[in-house]
Design a protein around this motif. Structure first.
Motif, PDB file in Angstrom:
ATOM      1  N   ASN A  63      70.228  80.907  74.100  1.00  0.00           N
ATOM      2  CA  ASN A  63      68.961  81.443  73.575  1.00  0.00           C
ATOM      3  C   ASN A  63      67.820  80.445  73.752  1.00  0.00           C
ATOM      4  O   ASN A  63      66.983  80.252  72.870  1.00  0.00           O
ATOM      5  N   ASP A  73      81.657  81.961  69.975  1.00  0.00           N
ATOM      6  CA  ASP A  73      81.088  82.478  68.732  1.00  0.00           C
ATOM      7  C   ASP A  73      81.669  83.861  68.468  1.00  0.00           C
ATOM      8  O   ASP A  73      82.155  84.536  69.387  1.00  0.00           O
ATOM      9  N   GLN A  74      81.632  84.259  67.227  1.00  0.00           N
ATOM     10  CA  GLN A  74      82.045  85.597  66.826  1.00  0.00           C
ATOM     11  C   GLN A  74      80.832  86.302  66.237  1.00  0.00           C
ATOM     12  O   GLN A  74      80.250  85.842  65.257  1.00  0.00           O
ATOM     13  N   ILE A  75      80.450  87.402  66.839  1.00  0.00           N
ATOM     14  CA  ILE A  75      79.201  88.074  66.473  1.00  0.00           C
ATOM     15  C   ILE A  75      79.468  89.557  66.254  1.00  0.00           C
ATOM     16  O   ILE A  75      80.143  90.198  67.077  1.00  0.00           O
ATOM     17  N   ALA A  76      78.954  90.087  65.187  1.00  0.00           N
ATOM     18  CA  ALA A  76      79.082  91.523  64.926  1.00  0.00           C
ATOM     19  C   ALA A  76      78.222  92.308  65.905  1.00  0.00           C
ATOM     20  O   ALA A  76      77.153  91.850  66.327  1.00  0.00           O
ATOM     21  N   SER A  78      76.399  94.930  65.481  1.00  0.00           N
ATOM     22  CA  SER A  78      75.075  95.260  64.954  1.00  0.00           C
ATOM     23  C   SER A  78      74.117  94.076  65.072  1.00  0.00           C
ATOM     24  O   SER A  78      72.920  94.257  65.315  1.00  0.00           O
ATOM     25  N   ASP A  79      74.656  92.844  64.936  1.00  0.00           N
ATOM     26  CA  ASP A  79      73.807  91.661  65.077  1.00  0.00           C
ATOM     27  C   ASP A  79      73.355  91.482  66.520  1.00  0.00           C
ATOM     28  O   ASP A  79      72.216  91.042  66.768  1.00  0.00           O
ATOM     29  N   LEU A  80      74.220  91.812  67.475  1.00  0.00           N
ATOM     30  CA  LEU A  80      73.832  91.701  68.884  1.00  0.00           C
ATOM     31  C   LEU A  80      72.729  92.700  69.233  1.00  0.00           C
ATOM     32  O   LEU A  80      71.854  92.402  70.059  1.00  0.00           O
ATOM     33  N   ASP A  82      70.394  93.717  67.216  1.00  0.00           N
ATOM     34  CA  ASP A  82      69.140  93.219  66.642  1.00  0.00           C
ATOM     35  C   ASP A  82      68.682  91.915  67.297  1.00  0.00           C
ATOM     36  O   ASP A  82      67.477  91.688  67.465  1.00  0.00           O
ATOM     37  N   SER A  83      69.655  91.072  67.670  1.00  0.00           N
ATOM     38  CA  SER A  83      69.312  89.756  68.240  1.00  0.00           C
ATOM     39  C   SER A  83      70.227  89.465  69.421  1.00  0.00           C
ATOM     40  O   SER A  83      71.291  88.845  69.262  1.00  0.00           O
ATOM     41  N   LEU A  85      72.120  87.855  72.576  1.00  0.00           N
ATOM     42  CA  LEU A  85      72.489  86.478  72.866  1.00  0.00           C
ATOM     43  C   LEU A  85      72.353  86.231  74.359  1.00  0.00           C
ATOM     44  O   LEU A  85      72.908  86.971  75.173  1.00  0.00           O
TER      45      LEU A  85
END
Length: 259
Positions: A63, A73-76, A78-80, A82-83, A85
């Motif tokens: 980023n 990393d572990q990312i939900a 819904s988070d991806l 919105d934001s 990577l």
């Protein structure tokens, strides 16, 4: 076997020149394999750990910010959304990126499998069949698992029954007809290993060629403890060294009603 060789090669000093070819070989083999055994998974984990030790020279941009070494990393999901990577390789050496997605099914999974059949039935202590989609708090049930192995070769079987969150295993000793007078048809359990955990019942069997009958019947007692609505996981059976052979019961939803 390739993962084992890769793990040993990655731990060697100096690192052998064939490492890129080994990594590619194992990566292709893993991508082509639908099923992997516990040994396969263990060697791949050891290989990944050994390879991680050589990641100090990696330089990335995450980023827009500089990052040294490997990145994970572990990312939900819904988070991806919105934001997003963004990762870029800022070094001179080509790198491989691996993305693994894990999600729960939208609809409950039906029963299915290959090489086995498995059935799960709940009974009241009086021997009558019970419907635990609407269980009563503090009521006890006998869980009976019936497994049939369709192949006759020597095998190492693992049977696992995950408990709904509102259930607890009540009495681990009640697994044979000796203490259950209304279940005279239950055979004595001759498992190689039994576990009565907080969240599951586990049994292991080691049938050998020529054993004859490949039917297995298991029983244990649960108590409905906590009121609420819960996911009802499947009971499963698997051949530990032939992972393409396994079976499961259907998943679903159940409710524990307060007294």
């Amino acid at each position: 076997d390739g993962a084992a060789i890769l793990a040993l090669a990655a731990e060697s000093k100096p690192v052998p020149s064939i490492m890129p070819q080994l990594i590619k070989l194992v990566g292709v083999a893993r991508a082509d394999a639908r099923w992997t055994s516990t040994q396969d998974e263990s060697w791949m984990l050891l290989a990944a750990r050994a390879l991680k030790e050589g990641n100090d020279s990696i330089t990335l941009s995450v980023n827009g910010a500089p990052h040294s070494g490997g990145y994970s990393d572990q990312i939900a999901g819904s988070d991806l959304v919105d934001s997003p990577l963004t990762i870029a390789n800022t070094g001179a050496t080509p790198l491989q990126a691996v993305v693994t997605a894990v999600a729960a099914p939208v609809d409950p999974l039906p029963a299915g499998g290959d090489g086995f059949t498995i059935d799960r039935t709940y009974y009241r202590l009086d021997g009558t069949v019970a419907n635990v989609t609407e269980a009563r708090q503090n009521e006890r049930y006998v869980v009976v698992l019936k497994i049939y192995e369709q192949n006759k070769w020597p095998s190492r079987l693992l049977i696992t029954d995950l408990l709904p969150a509102g259930f607890d295993i009540d009495n681990p000793s009640l697994v044979s007809s000796a203490q259950l007078s209304n279940f005279s048809w239950l055979a004595q359990t001759d498992a190689a290993h039994l576990e009565f955990r907080d969240d599951r019942f586990v049994a292991a069997f080691n049938p050998n060629e020529g054993d004859g009958d490949r039917n297995i019947t298991l029983a244990y007692v649960v108590r409905a403890v906590t009121p609420g609505t819960y996911a009802h996981p499947a009971a499963t059976v698997e051949d530990m060294y032939r992972p393409q052979y396994s079976a499961r019961t259907a998943t679903g939803v159940m409710e524990v009603k307060a007294e």
